[in-house]
Design an enzyme around this catalytic site. Structure first.
Site, PDB file in Angstrom:
ATOM      1  CB  CYS A 131      -0.914  -0.017   1.221  1.00 12.35           C
ATOM      2  SG  CYS A 131      -0.099  -0.547   2.732  1.00 12.35           S
ATOM      3  CG  HIS A 247      -0.964   3.850   4.751  1.00  8.44           C
ATOM      4  ND1 HIS A 247      -1.634   3.451   5.873  1.00  8.44           N
ATOM      5  CD2 HIS A 247      -0.325   2.738   4.281  1.00  8.44           C
ATOM      6  CE1 HIS A 247      -1.424   2.154   6.075  1.00  8.44           C
ATOM      7  NE2 HIS A 247      -0.640   1.697   5.127  1.00  8.44           N
TER       8      HIS A 247
HETATM    9  N1  HSE Z   1       2.118  -3.355   5.013  1.00  8.17           N
HETATM   10  C1  HSE Z   1       1.131  -2.339   5.059  1.00  8.17           C
HETATM   11  C2  HSE Z   1       0.903  -1.848   6.459  1.00  8.17           C
HETATM   12  C3  HSE Z   1      -0.158  -2.817   4.470  1.00  8.17           C
HETATM   13  O1  HSE Z   1       1.257  -2.569   7.393  1.00  8.17           O
HETATM   14  O2  HSE Z   1       0.382  -0.760   6.627  1.00  8.17           O
HETATM   15  C4  HSE Z   1      -0.107  -2.684   2.961  1.00  8.17           C
HETATM   16  O3  HSE Z   1      -1.152  -3.374   2.331  1.00  8.17           O
END
Ligand code: HSE
Length: 338
Positions: A131, A247
């Site tokens: 992501c 995010h």
């Molecule tokens: N690895 C990422 C996280 C999720 O822990 O935020 C990405 O799909």
């Protein structure tokens, strides 16, 4: 019309897949939700119908004549069952990290490298990037074309949804405990995160590898260059924050050419699926509450470095479950059937 399977249909990303497939009007003849034995019999909603979750087995792909299988149930599940789906004649669009760096598996962000789907697809598997990588490369791609990026420094602020439904529940539980008159106490109950996440930030996502870099940080380095066909030097610091599902990233790019803020705004605004929100005079900038439940990467706080004409700084935000997972995978699926 296609027979489509969702592997991991009861997880946070799996549930988002159902919503995005419906919203994008994906040409589906039959949808088959699959999950491990403990979720069998649960129901999921798709196009106004309740569908019973079936058990994920190697044979189910052949039995159900699956054409496209979206996997989002963890790397070990993909390692075991993706080959069964391919063997049964399905194309696999895999949301886990298991196949991402395999040279015969394309790693695709449709806005950036759609042609890799046809060029590299030697195994019947197309990988969906991490992501934090997806939203970063969507904002880097137009700037790279314009200014030729040599190096990227990025600090991420990653929502709890990145750790799945259990991560989201853990934040809620801790918030409830804190607001239940325990404000001065540490919350002891935790299962997913290394430390209390409510009212905290944790500069640690996934396991630590050589040199003190986390696996999440190294994914940003390696995946960015595979997607962009580049040799950009990337240094990432990935941080978990108590945000639910979007995010954020603070990014600095070091370019071969001098940068220009107006031009940066222009190329970003003209790039597919980017929205620029950047007006310091009116306190306008991207934030998780703006990006959540949308399919855009929002970019703002665009400014030139105080010392170096070739350096630009900016901030981006995108919904992790959609842009960073389900929407990107569904867009890969739409490109694949084109
Ligand atoms: N690895 C990422 C996280 C999720 O822990 O935020 C990405 O799909």
């Amino acid at each position: 019309m296609y027979n489509v399977a969702i592997v991991g249909a009861t997880g946070a990303v799996g549930e988002e897949f159902l919503r995005v497939l419906e919203e994008y009007d994906f040409p589906i003849k039959k949808l088959v939700p699959l999950a491990s034995a403990r979720s069998v019999g649960k129901e999921v909603e798709f196009r106004g119908e309740s569908l019973k979750v079936k058990e994920l087995t190697c044979d189910v792909f052949k039995e159900e004549e699956i054409d496209i299988a979206f996997f989002s149930a963890g790397g070990s599940v993909s390692a075991k069952f993706a080959p069964c789906a391919v063997e049964a004649g399905a194309v696999v669009i895999d949301n886990t990290s298991h196949f991402r760096m395999d040279p015969d598996v394309p790693l695709v962000v449709p806005e950036v490298n759609p042609d890799d789907i046809a060029l590299w697809n030697k195994k019947g598997i197309i990988a969906n990037p991490n992501c934090s990588t997806i939203q970063m490369v969507i904002s880097l791609a137009p700037l790279h074309r314009e200014f030729n990026i040599k190096r990227v420094d990025v600090a991420t602020y990653q929502a709890v949804s990145g750790a799945g439904k259990k991560g989201m529940e853990e934040l809620f539980e801790q918030m409830r405990a804190i607001f239940n008159f325990k404000l001065d106490k540490k919350v002891e109950e935790r299962e997913v995160f290394q430390y209390q996440i409510a009212l905290n930030v944790i500069p640690h996502i996934d396991k630590f590898m050589d040199g003190g870099w986390s696996r999440e940080e190294l994914k940003m380095v390696n995946e960015t260059n595979k997607i962009m066909h580049s040799k950009i030097k990337v240094a990432a610091t990935c941080v978990r924050v108590p945000v639910l599902r979007s995010h954020s990233e603070a990014i600095s790019i070091y370019c071969e050419k001098p940068v220009n803020v107006e031009r940066a705004r222009e190329v970003l605004a003209n790039f597919q699926d980017v929205k620029v929100i950047d007006n310091p005079e009116k306190n306008e900038y991207p934030m998780p509450i703006i990006a959540t439940d949308t399919d855009y990467v929002y970019v703002g706080r665009i400014r030139k470095d105080l010392y170096d004409d070739n350096v630009l700084h900016f901030f981006n935000v995108a919904d992790q479950l959609r842009v960073g997972a389900a929407t990107n995978a569904v867009r890969i699926g739409l490109k694949w059937i084109e």
